[in-house]
Design a protein around this motif. Structure first.
Motif, PDB file in Angstrom:
ATOM      1  N   THR A  56       0.866  -1.185   0.000  1.00  0.00           N
ATOM      2  CA  THR A  56       0.000   0.000   0.000  1.00  0.00           C
ATOM      3  C   THR A  56       0.903   1.235   0.000  1.00  0.00           C
ATOM      4  OG1 THR A  56      -1.594  -1.231   1.307  1.00  0.00           O
ATOM      5  CG2 THR A  56      -1.859   1.152   1.263  1.00  0.00           C
ATOM      6  N   LEU A  57       0.660   2.130  -0.939  1.00  0.00           N
ATOM      7  CA  LEU A  57       1.545   3.293  -1.131  1.00  0.00           C
ATOM      8  C   LEU A  57       1.031   4.517  -0.372  1.00  0.00           C
ATOM      9  CD1 LEU A  57       2.127   2.849  -4.971  1.00  0.00           C
ATOM     10  CD2 LEU A  57       3.542   1.990  -3.084  1.00  0.00           C
ATOM     11  N   PRO A  58       1.895   5.442   0.061  1.00  0.00           N
ATOM     12  CA  PRO A  58       3.368   5.356  -0.004  1.00  0.00           C
ATOM     13  C   PRO A  58       3.889   4.366   1.033  1.00  0.00           C
ATOM     14  CG  PRO A  58       2.710   7.323   1.183  1.00  0.00           C
ATOM     15  CD  PRO A  58       1.440   6.690   0.705  1.00  0.00           C
ATOM     16  N   PHE A  59       5.001   3.731   0.711  1.00  0.00           N
ATOM     17  CA  PHE A  59       5.487   2.638   1.552  1.00  0.00           C
ATOM     18  C   PHE A  59       6.996   2.739   1.748  1.00  0.00           C
ATOM     19  CE2 PHE A  59       6.928  -1.786   2.137  1.00  0.00           C
ATOM     20  CZ  PHE A  59       6.179  -2.112   3.250  1.00  0.00           C
ATOM     21  N   ILE A  60       7.425   2.712   3.027  1.00  0.00           N
ATOM     22  CA  ILE A  60       8.860   2.668   3.341  1.00  0.00           C
ATOM     23  C   ILE A  60       9.254   1.205   3.381  1.00  0.00           C
ATOM     24  CG2 ILE A  60      10.630   3.169   5.071  1.00  0.00           C
ATOM     25  CD1 ILE A  60       8.752   5.461   6.073  1.00  0.00           C
ATOM     26  N   PHE A  61      10.153   0.800   2.479  1.00  0.00           N
ATOM     27  CA  PHE A  61      10.541  -0.611   2.491  1.00  0.00           C
ATOM     28  C   PHE A  61      11.842  -0.803   3.263  1.00  0.00           C
ATOM     29  CE2 PHE A  61      12.933  -0.718  -1.786  1.00  0.00           C
ATOM     30  CZ  PHE A  61      12.770   0.626  -2.040  1.00  0.00           C
ATOM     31  N   GLY A  62      12.469  -2.003   3.172  1.00  0.00           N
ATOM     32  CA  GLY A  62      13.672  -2.302   3.956  1.00  0.00           C
ATOM     33  C   GLY A  62      13.390  -3.375   5.000  1.00  0.00           C
ATOM     34  N   GLN A  63      13.813  -4.622   4.678  1.00  0.00           N
ATOM     35  CA  GLN A  63      13.518  -5.763   5.568  1.00  0.00           C
ATOM     36  C   GLN A  63      14.638  -6.059   6.554  1.00  0.00           C
ATOM     37  OE1 GLN A  63      12.412  -9.261   3.317  1.00  0.00           O
ATOM     38  NE2 GLN A  63      10.714  -8.231   2.307  1.00  0.00           N
ATOM     39  N   GLU A  64      15.875  -5.679   6.189  1.00  0.00           N
ATOM     40  CA  GLU A  64      17.031  -6.086   7.016  1.00  0.00           C
ATOM     41  C   GLU A  64      17.656  -4.829   7.615  1.00  0.00           C
ATOM     42  OE1 GLU A  64      19.513  -7.895   4.038  1.00  0.00           O
ATOM     43  OE2 GLU A  64      18.135  -9.553   3.668  1.00  0.00           O
ATOM     44  N   PHE A  65      17.569  -4.672   8.938  1.00  0.00           N
ATOM     45  CA  PHE A  65      18.169  -3.468   9.530  1.00  0.00           C
ATOM     46  C   PHE A  65      18.441  -3.647  11.009  1.00  0.00           C
ATOM     47  CE2 PHE A  65      14.266  -1.711  11.542  1.00  0.00           C
ATOM     48  CZ  PHE A  65      13.270  -2.400  10.846  1.00  0.00           C
ATOM     49  N   CYS A  66      19.227  -2.697  11.519  1.00  0.00           N
ATOM     50  CA  CYS A  66      19.569  -2.711  12.939  1.00  0.00           C
ATOM     51  C   CYS A  66      19.609  -1.267  13.423  1.00  0.00           C
ATOM     52  CB  CYS A  66      20.931  -3.378  13.143  1.00  0.00           C
ATOM     53  SG  CYS A  66      22.295  -2.484  12.369  1.00  0.00           S
ATOM     54  N   GLY A  67      19.706  -1.092  14.712  1.00  0.00           N
ATOM     55  CA  GLY A  67      19.777   0.265  15.220  1.00  0.00           C
ATOM     56  C   GLY A  67      19.695   0.321  16.732  1.00  0.00           C
ATOM     57  N   GLU A  68      19.464   1.532  17.200  1.00  0.00           N
ATOM     58  CA  GLU A  68      19.471   1.800  18.642  1.00  0.00           C
ATOM     59  C   GLU A  68      18.038   2.084  19.110  1.00  0.00           C
ATOM     60  OE1 GLU A  68      21.035   5.385  21.581  1.00  0.00           O
ATOM     61  OE2 GLU A  68      21.594   5.384  19.481  1.00  0.00           O
TER      62      GLU A  68
END
Ligand SMILES: [Zn+2]
Length: 344
Positions: A56-68
């Protein structure tokens, strides 16, 4: 915040402003420090490819991530601000038959972060606390985003004892590269990698493969027989999803061997079901995602002990704003890249 956003039902995406997510009571707000590009992300960018479904748009993609961790929902227990986490993208329901039988990765109500839920190609991402893997220290900080694909390779390779076995890795994109290192660390007698890209065959050798073969080479089959032995490979880890690779893998496998189906095909695969599988007593095993969180404990052990180093497979890093260069590299014909990382 800035994010890489899919804004239209065409190839490509935009780097633009987006709202910082508002978390629910069982979520964490994660300040993303790095993300890597998965095959699913590539399909969303290309608006085509294996497993592609229009979000469903608009869509932020990105399946692999890390962070704080920077914010914690009222019901999200076990985390503190400042914790370093990698993200398990498979959001399981916890109550279906699969979840209750320790198969959360194939939950009947599975949703995937970056496919069904907004993802990690952004400065901040909302993550269900049950899908966050808290690192006990910062020793794996540089490989935080690749924990997810590395875990898939752990699941694919380690579901059966490989000590003294001959293993064929079919396809040397990042999952295959990780699989080569994991198979070697698991005690495989011989690891044979197959890929059409000369660049990726070199990476497979760096990751621990004993030999790397070009499938378009006329001597490919005789090469496989030389390295796997006349009886064939004990296990084939099929990471490409390509029809020709599946056919070659089935041919290379010994009767009674294990064929791990991981790579997603673009179209249906045709095979000689009776001749290749039934009559040869092959064992066919589909692998999706990682065992949650059994695979994560295994990979932490493999990584922290130094038994496998995934770093040779990580070849490029781009800033978020240069994401188009990153996708162009992965889409290029000669595939002169391994895992590609994006950073805010
Ligand atoms: Zn479930």
């Amino acid at each position: 915040m800035k994010a890489i956003v899919k804004t239209s039902r065409t190839r490509g995406a935009s780097y633009r402003d987006a709202e910082v997510p508002v978390i629910t009571k069982d979520e964490l707000l994660v300040r993303v420090t790095a993300a890597s590009i998965s095959p699913g992300d590539l399909a969303i960018f290309n608006h085509a490819g294996p497993g592609f479904a229009t979000p469903t748009l608009p869509f932020i993609f990105g399946q692999e991530f890390c962070g704080e961790v920077v914010e914690i929902g009222s019901q999200a227990k076990g985390f503190d601000k400042g914790d370093f986490v990698s993200v398990e993208s498979h959001v399981f329901c916890g109550v279906c038959g699969q979840c209750r039988n320790d198969q959360r990765h194939i939950c009947q109500n599975l949703r995937v972060i970056g496919r069904d839920l907004q993802g990690g190609f952004a400065e901040y991402a909302a993550v269900p606390a049950r899908c966050a893997w808290k690192h006990s220290d910062s020793s794996l900080k540089d490989i935080g985003p690749v924990m997810e694909p590395f875990g898939s390779a752990v699941h694919a390779v380690l579901s059966e004892d490989l000590v003294g076995r001959t293993v064929l890795i079919s396809g040397c994109a990042p999952h295959g590269l990780f699989a080569a290192g994991i198979a070697k660390a698991a005690g495989a007698k011989r690891v044979v990698a197959v890929d059409a890209s000369a660049y990726r065959r070199k990476l497979a050798l760096k990751m621990g493969a004993d030999t790397a073969i070009d499938p378009s080479d006329k001597t490919c089959l005789s090469g496989l027989s030389k390295f796997c032995g006349p009886e064939g490979a004990d296990a084939v880890i099929e990471m490409s999803g390509a029809q020709k690779a599946v056919a070659l893998g089935l041919k290379a496998l010994r009767p009674g061997g294990r064929f791990v189906a991981f790579g997603l095909p673009v179209t249906d695969i045709s095979l000689d079901y009776a001749g290749d599988i039934v009559k040869r007593g092959l064992r066919l095993e589909g692998v999706a995602g990682r065992e949650i969180f059994r695979s994560w404990y295994k990979m932490e052990s493999l990584l922290k002990s130094g038994a496998v180093d995934p770093r040779p497979a990580i070849t490029h890093t781009f800033a978020f704003k240069d994401f188009k260069k990153a996708f162009a590299l992965i889409n290029s014909k000669d595939k002169k890249c391994g895992k590609v990382i994006l950073k805010p």
